[in-house]
Design a protein around this motif. Sequence first.
Motif, short mmCIF file in Angstrom:
data_model
loop_
_atom_site.label_atom_id
_atom_site.label_comp_id
_atom_site.label_asym_id
_atom_site.label_seq_id
_atom_site.Cartn_x
_atom_site.Cartn_y
_atom_site.Cartn_z
N LEU A 66 0.87 -1.26 -0.34
CA LEU A 66 0.09 0.00 -0.08
C LEU A 66 0.91 1.16 -0.01
CD1 LEU A 66 -2.84 -1.07 2.32
CD2 LEU A 66 -3.07 -0.81 -0.14
N LEU A 67 2.14 1.15 0.81
CA LEU A 67 2.79 2.47 0.82
C LEU A 67 3.51 2.64 -0.66
CD1 LEU A 67 4.52 4.57 2.52
CD2 LEU A 67 5.98 2.91 2.94
N ALA A 68 4.06 1.38 -1.25
CA ALA A 68 4.49 1.50 -2.50
C ALA A 68 3.44 2.15 -3.43
CB ALA A 68 5.00 0.13 -3.01
N GLY A 69 2.35 1.55 -3.39
CA GLY A 69 1.15 1.96 -4.26
C GLY A 69 0.81 3.49 -4.04
N HIS A 70 0.90 3.78 -2.89
CA HIS A 70 0.46 5.31 -2.57
C HIS A 70 1.75 6.20 -3.30
CE1 HIS A 70 -0.40 9.14 -0.92
NE2 HIS A 70 0.54 9.10 -0.20
N ILE A 71 3.14 5.81 -3.01
CA ILE A 71 4.20 6.59 -3.58
C ILE A 71 3.98 6.32 -5.13
CG2 ILE A 71 6.68 6.62 -4.01
CD1 ILE A 71 6.54 5.82 -0.84
N PHE A 97 12.60 4.57 4.84
CA PHE A 97 12.56 4.34 6.14
C PHE A 97 11.65 3.20 6.61
CE2 PHE A 97 10.09 5.27 10.11
CZ PHE A 97 11.14 5.29 10.90
N PHE A 98 10.34 3.25 5.86
CA PHE A 98 9.29 2.03 6.25
C PHE A 98 9.80 0.87 5.65
CE2 PHE A 98 6.65 5.76 7.17
CZ PHE A 98 6.03 5.61 8.02
N ILE A 99 10.30 0.65 4.51
CA ILE A 99 10.86 -0.61 3.96
C ILE A 99 11.93 -1.29 4.78
CG2 ILE A 99 12.24 -1.60 2.12
CD1 ILE A 99 10.85 0.50 0.15
N PHE A 100 12.67 -0.24 5.30
CA PHE A 100 13.85 -0.93 6.31
C PHE A 100 13.21 -1.56 7.57
CE2 PHE A 100 17.22 0.45 3.47
CZ PHE A 100 18.01 -0.39 3.81
N LEU A 101 12.19 -0.51 7.81
CA LEU A 101 11.07 -1.15 9.23
C LEU A 101 10.62 -2.08 8.94
CD1 LEU A 101 11.00 0.76 11.95
CD2 LEU A 101 8.70 1.26 11.16
N LEU A 149 -1.70 2.60 -5.92
CA LEU A 149 -1.56 1.80 -7.37
C LEU A 149 -0.60 0.43 -6.92
CD1 LEU A 149 -1.59 2.06 -10.24
CD2 LEU A 149 0.42 3.31 -10.34
N LEU A 150 -1.28 -0.52 -7.12
CA LEU A 150 -0.62 -1.90 -6.94
C LEU A 150 -0.28 -2.42 -8.21
CD1 LEU A 150 -3.05 -3.68 -4.11
CD2 LEU A 150 -1.23 -2.15 -3.88
N THR A 151 1.06 -2.59 -8.14
CA THR A 151 1.46 -3.24 -9.40
C THR A 151 2.33 -4.42 -9.38
OG1 THR A 151 3.71 -2.01 -9.35
CG2 THR A 151 2.14 -0.89 -10.55
N TRP A 152 2.26 -5.39 -10.40
CA TRP A 152 2.84 -6.55 -10.27
C TRP A 152 4.38 -6.47 -10.05
CZ3 TRP A 152 0.27 -10.64 -9.02
CH2 TRP A 152 -1.00 -10.73 -9.48
N GLU A 153 5.17 -5.44 -10.41
CA GLU A 153 6.31 -5.44 -10.18
C GLU A 153 6.57 -5.17 -8.89
OE1 GLU A 153 4.67 -3.56 -12.48
OE2 GLU A 153 5.48 -3.68 -14.52
N SER A 154 6.03 -4.29 -8.23
CA SER A 154 6.19 -3.89 -6.77
C SER A 154 5.99 -5.08 -6.21
CB SER A 154 5.37 -2.80 -6.34
OG SER A 154 4.08 -2.85 -6.44
#
Lengths: 245, 435
Positions: free
Chosen positions: B16-21, B301-305, B393-398
């Motif tokens: 969701l975070l990646a989708g938002h970004i 930051f969030f990904i590492f967390l 935005l959810l993508t297959w790549e992410s």
Amino acid sequence: MKTRLFFSILCLVFATTSVAAPSADLLLKDSDRSRGGNLKGITWDIEIKTEDDGEVNTRDFSVKAKGVDALVEATSPARNKGEIFLFNDRAMWFLKPGLRKPVSISARQKLSGQAANGDIASTNYVGDYDGKITKTEKIDGVDTYVLELKAKAKNVTYDQIRYWINSTSHLGVKAEFLTLQGMILKRATFEYNNHINHEGQSIPFVSKMNIIDAKFSKNKSAITYMNPKEEAHPASLFNINNVNR
Amino acid sequence: MTTAFAIAVGFAGLLLLAGHILRSEKYFKMNAVYINHAGHLSIYKTDSLDNGFSKPKSYGIDKDDQGKIEKLLNGDQRIEFIGKYLKGSGLVSNGCRSIPFFAMGAEPEVESRIRNHPLVEKWASELAGFIKGRGFWTPGFLPESIAVSKGLSQLLGKPLVYDEVQTKNIDNNGFIDCAASGAIDKIRSDSNVQLATRNYDGDFSAVNAEIVSHYSTGLALTDDNAMLVPLPLLQQLFSTDKITYMAAYLKDGVNHKAMVREIQNKFNDLNMPYVIYPFDNDQISLFYVGAMSFFKTMAVFFIFLVFGVVALTIANSVTMTIIERTREIGTLRSMGFLPSSITNLFICENLVLTSMALIAGEFLAWILSEAIGHGHFTYRPPGVAGEVILAPLLTWESCSIFAVIILCIAILATWITATGRTNQPVVDLLTSTSA
């Protein structure tokens, strides 16, 4: 003994009178008059010659002033003919043929080169600024009072002016126009080779104002004042409603 | 079960975070490239960005060079279209008071193309249309038609656009007596304004203009002083036929960075004093660059967390499992199983667990993303004028990248934890009292 005491007091009084400076307001009022300010009606023509980054331009205007109002009409070049700047005290309007409504503009905006809109009209420093004599100084052998002028309102041409006034003739000799923070924006010198008849007396009238950018001395403007004459103007001449129609 | 739940929730959160970004990047990119007219590539005269504002006459692109640049770009199949732009500032007057404006002069047909571009409608639909009125390219509109930003229309006291004035049959040519009591009402009743400035010849200049639409620039910084003006009208105001820059809009998916180098080389070869900037240059789209830097920092930051939490959760779970199964490990070792074979068993078990958690996490992310999308939630990012639709935005790549990383973390965490215990002597494992 009594006679000696009387003469001593008289000498003291005269001595005090001879060194006492006139008030800042009186100096400004007198210097304004020779720059078209607060006269009952006056007309003159001006030519502004501007040198900006090596490019030279000349523009001509005809000015009609009365008290704090002035009507400035562009006369050349041909493309600017018919353009009008109307000054109602501190309010300013720009009009040109084909423009549906007048545009309210600021006295601070640059009109041409270093000359601001406010520089081309009659001068009313006594009404627009609070003045204070700070010192006396000799400029080219002439004794002058140095006045610090602070704007009474935000809509006047400059925030602060340092103004050198001839101590004898009360004519403005030199000026530095400053920002609110005291930084010099531009410098000006004045010449008075014109004369007008005012209340039966011939008084000197400004003939040239040279304005130089404080940072870039190559950028300069010279305003030449020509054919000044006192003449009555009806108040309606300066009414925006009439000018616009 | 708890481990699987933690992985699923963490994975869903990451998606969701990646989708938002990703969604925000699309929005900011559309805003920078199309709405704020940077194009994917913008072409300025050398040093124009530093000196062009103070000396527009010297740093503008003249008619001849416009033709040369057009000729050079027109043959490139990767370019969808080209726009010519003139930037300038001045005063806009409602007849009684004047307010500073910053105008963008655009060609009406190019502006129409931008506003109706499928990508703009897809990713920045909030900005594609007008808040009120129609575009100045609408047939039948006067050549002096302009669009003003919402904030500027409020400052001018001009709530009506040309269409509304026409419907109400209001005379908008009348002179306003500013001192009269009805002056404000008269100003509000028409859509006519005057634009004034000091033109390229150094003269004071003014033109009439008719407000035909209100729009949003998408940026809080410019939403109360911006104005969109047909290029010929702004050129008339500034008494010039020059433009400030040209923008090239590329077809979707074209690598703009490679094109910058390529076109720059062509200009250099022809000795043309021009510089090409990509839209993601901070001199061109400061807001885009700033916003994306912020998002990237936040994402890292969030990904590492989340990755840290997943790694610790798996390590903890494996440790507990191994401790509970120490004697079983000892039995397997006494039966001849190698330590690496037993470690592989644990790895397989955790891979299955993590994979199932990832599938559940993706499903959870998809449900949440659909729910958010259908909820029409909006938010107001700092520096953005108006509200932006919240739709991750959810993508297959992410999904694939994060899933692979989490699976790797699971393998590594299991291997590190399991290897130590499976390599212990068999006797110790069989006699362990911790199980």
